[in-house]
Design a protein around this motif. Structure first.
Motif: not given
Length: 191
Positions: A22-23, A26-27
């Motif tokens: 997820k991170e 997102r990035k």
């Protein structure tokens, strides 16, 4: 026999992996790599999406509450209370107007811009009388000048703020709103 520690560790590991994925996504989205846009454009899209989601889930405003907000808008307009007008409008409000007379070709967006337009209109139209009327089945306003209807305003109220204003200034569309009898108050119609 099932190893209790392994049973607990596996879901925790999967959760940690999902958080990492997820991170990463997102990035990537924030940098614009995935959608092919600049980071600033991605932030704007995300902000706009969050605003739409909030608006879509806003509770319906009761008819009495809508009438009260339109009444307070009228009173603030008549008193030229800029702060009160801005406070009654959603910061992202839109005013849509049209007509042959002094037509605004594009929608006016933003509370402050809408208030400037209203103040400008008030300055151009002397002896303006603003009346509360039902417009398209909702609380609205009509503006008279020398007994003739010069504008009809319909409102969309979301929560405690006005989200949209529709202004009609086309003389042919305003004709049903002008009662030419002496002392006439206009009639309810649809803009």
């Amino acid at each position: 026999m099932v190893d209790r520690d392994a049973e607990i560790a596996r879901p925790r590991r999967e959760i940690a992996e999902l958080r990492q994925e997820k991170e990463i996504l997102r990035k990537a989205a924030a940098s614009g790599d995935i959608v092919g846009r600049t980071p600033a454009a991605c932030r704007q899209l995300a902000s706009s999406a969050r605003r739409r989601v909030r608006t879509a889930h806003a509770p319906a405003t009761s008819a009495d509450r809508r009438a009260d907000i339109v009444r307070r808008f009228k009173q603030a307009w008549e008193a030229k209370d800029i702060d009160a007008l801005i406070g009654l409008l959603d910061p992202d409000a839109t005013a849509i107007g049209g007509g042959v007379v002094g037509a605004v070709l594009r929608p006016t967006e933003g509370a402050e811009q809408i208030v400037r337009s209203l103040v400008h209109l008030e300055g151009r139209l002397r002896n303006l009388t603003i009346l509360e009327r039902t417009v398209n089945g909702q609380p609205g306003l009509i503006a008279h000048q020398d007994g003739v209807t010069v504008s009809v305003y319909a409102f969309e109220v979301v929560g405690d703020r006005i989200k949209r204003i529709w202004a009609v200034r086309h003389p042919d569309k305003l004709r049903p709103w002008t009662d030419r009898r002496p002392g006439g108050r206009g009639r309810a119609g649809s803009a």
